[in-house]
Design a protein around this motif. Sequence first.
Motif, PDB file in Angstrom:
ATOM      1  N   THR A  36       0.840  -1.215   0.000  1.00 39.93           N
ATOM      2  CA  THR A  36       0.000   0.000   0.000  1.00 39.93           C
ATOM      3  C   THR A  36       0.874   1.264   0.000  1.00 39.93           C
ATOM      4  O   THR A  36       2.076   1.197   0.282  1.00 39.93           O
ATOM      5  N   ARG A  89       4.072   0.693  -1.826  1.00 35.25           N
ATOM      6  CA  ARG A  89       3.629   0.264  -3.158  1.00 35.25           C
ATOM      7  C   ARG A  89       4.331   1.101  -4.235  1.00 35.25           C
ATOM      8  O   ARG A  89       4.786   0.580  -5.249  1.00 35.25           O
ATOM      9  N   ASP A 147      -3.771 -10.825   1.048  1.00 35.97           N
ATOM     10  CA  ASP A 147      -4.615 -10.526  -0.126  1.00 35.97           C
ATOM     11  C   ASP A 147      -4.246  -9.177  -0.749  1.00 35.97           C
ATOM     12  O   ASP A 147      -4.160  -9.034  -1.969  1.00 35.97           O
ATOM     13  N   VAL A 148      -3.970  -8.193   0.109  1.00 35.70           N
ATOM     14  CA  VAL A 148      -3.560  -6.858  -0.388  1.00 35.70           C
ATOM     15  C   VAL A 148      -2.219  -6.966  -1.112  1.00 35.70           C
ATOM     16  O   VAL A 148      -2.022  -6.426  -2.205  1.00 35.70           O
ATOM     17  N   GLN A 166      -0.887  -9.583  -2.528  1.00 35.09           N
ATOM     18  CA  GLN A 166      -0.996 -10.359  -3.784  1.00 35.09           C
ATOM     19  C   GLN A 166      -1.572  -9.500  -4.904  1.00 35.09           C
ATOM     20  O   GLN A 166      -1.105  -9.544  -6.032  1.00 35.09           O
ATOM     21  N   GLN A 167      -2.568  -8.704  -4.546  1.00 30.75           N
ATOM     22  CA  GLN A 167      -3.178  -7.849  -5.579  1.00 30.75           C
ATOM     23  C   GLN A 167      -2.162  -6.828  -6.103  1.00 30.75           C
ATOM     24  O   GLN A 167      -2.011  -6.625  -7.309  1.00 30.75           O
ATOM     25  N   THR A 168      -1.435  -6.190  -5.188  1.00 34.83           N
ATOM     26  CA  THR A 168      -0.402  -5.222  -5.603  1.00 34.83           C
ATOM     27  C   THR A 168       0.656  -5.916  -6.450  1.00 34.83           C
ATOM     28  O   THR A 168       1.075  -5.400  -7.494  1.00 34.83           O
ATOM     29  N   GLU A 205       0.473  -8.589  -8.283  1.00 35.57           N
ATOM     30  CA  GLU A 205      -0.034  -8.914  -9.631  1.00 35.57           C
ATOM     31  C   GLU A 205      -0.121  -7.664 -10.498  1.00 35.57           C
ATOM     32  O   GLU A 205       0.287  -7.671 -11.660  1.00 35.57           O
ATOM     33  N   GLU A 206      -0.656  -6.583  -9.908  1.00 34.03           N
ATOM     34  CA  GLU A 206      -0.818  -5.351 -10.706  1.00 34.03           C
ATOM     35  C   GLU A 206       0.536  -4.820 -11.177  1.00 34.03           C
ATOM     36  O   GLU A 206       0.708  -4.473 -12.340  1.00 34.03           O
TER      37      GLU A 206
END
Length: 299
Positions: free
Chosen positions: A33, A37, A58-59, A61-63, A65-66
């Motif tokens: 974040t 990030r 989960d946060v 993993q999303q970062t 991947e993006e």
Amino acid sequence: QLVQSTFFPPAEGVMLPTGSFSNRVAFITGGGTGLGRAMTSTLSQLGAQCVIASRKLDVLQQTAEEISSQTGNKVHAVECDVRDPQAVARCVERMETLTGLPDVIINNAAGNFVCPSERLSPNAWRSITDIVLNGTAFVTLELGKRLIQSRKGASFLAITTIYAESGSGFVVPSASAKAGVEALYKSLAAEWGRYGHRFNIIQPGPIRTKGAFSRLDPTGAFEKAMISRIPTGRLGKPAEIANLAAFVSSDYATWMSGAVIRLDGGEYVSMAGEFNELRRVTPDQWKMMEAMIRNTRGS
Ligand SMILES: CCCCCCCCC/C=C/C=C/C(=O)SCCNC(=O)CCNC(=O)[C@H](O)C(C)(C)COP(=O)(O)OP(=O)(O)OC[C@H]1O[C@@H](n2cnc3c(N)ncnc32)[C@H](O)[C@@H]1OP(=O)(O)O
Ligand SMILES: NC(=O)C1=CN([C@@H]2O[C@H](COP(=O)(O)OP(=O)(O)OC[C@H]3O[C@@H](n4cnc5c(N)ncnc54)[C@H](OP(=O)(O)O)[C@@H]3O)[C@@H](O)[C@H]2O)C=CC1
């Protein structure tokens, strides 16, 4: 934003040459974040393989991947509560398997909230100081020992704040812990240069992130007053910290160690100077004041 901010537009593009971190591994705590990030994104764009670690998988993993889908470079997400030295050791073991030991370590994870000190419980104090000071120490010692054992050099960077130096009411656990982090990093800069390790500190001024602003100015009531004391007339941008962090962690800064770099649009000196409030004095008022001063005779 204040009118003078037009003189100081942020440059948000990546500053260093492409490939500056090719074949490098960067470990960033709190990389899912906010500023963490942004630093991960910049290092990944510059060719680094990144490992980001914090509590919320989960946060992360999303970062991961993006960012990796944008840069084409791998970003690994590893769950880790930096308050727990065993969890830190497990996280570092996982990183050794995924990428090997890192070349760049950024201690960015933090906890904070505004609170009058007389309302703080012992657990509230422990919660902040454990994340900020103990967490940074556990990560730094765990990685430092393994890097020394492997005879591998590395750049360590800690993200603190401008009030680590001055102290600040209403964020006393954070101020105390960040001051401790600065002492830790300056001390290790002196001690571990012989192992090929550099230690530096960035003190950001206010930069809008959900994590910080929701806990430090939950109603938004103080933002205008805060911006009015920043000489460059605006908040910082995550990309500005990310470019500085990338430079400090790069081969262009191998002679930099033990440095404390403030990036705050001038807010710190603006708050510190005894007479800085005289900015409010108008030209007519200056005329009158100057005449009064010149007419003064004797003491
Ligand atoms: C003037 C305008 C300002 C505008 C902004 C300007 C910014 C410029 C300078 C900025 C510096 C920024 C520094 C930062 O570090 S910002 C980073 C912020 N990000 C985070 O904090 C993310 C992580 N934070 C968290 O997860 C939580 O907030 C946490 C509380 C730190 C930790 O969570 P958790 O472990 O789940 O703890 P809890 O169990 O919830 O709580 C632990 C004890 O703390 C007590 N407590 C929690 N919140 C408060 C509160 N708001 N006030 C008082 N006490 C609180 C909680 O009650 C627990 O104690 P216990 O009840 O005794 O058990
Ligand atoms: N934004 C600003 O204005 C300023 C920020 N800073 C500093 O910048 C850094 C980043 O802050 P910012 O991006 O604004 O805020 P964020 O809240 O976005 O970042 C804090 C990060 O720390 C992680 N974290 C918190 N507790 C733990 C823990 N126990 N173990 C592992 N990770 C943890 C969080 O992830 P998770 O919840 O998944 O654990 C989160 O990703 C911090 O060091 C902060 O002190 C300094 C000055 C100004």
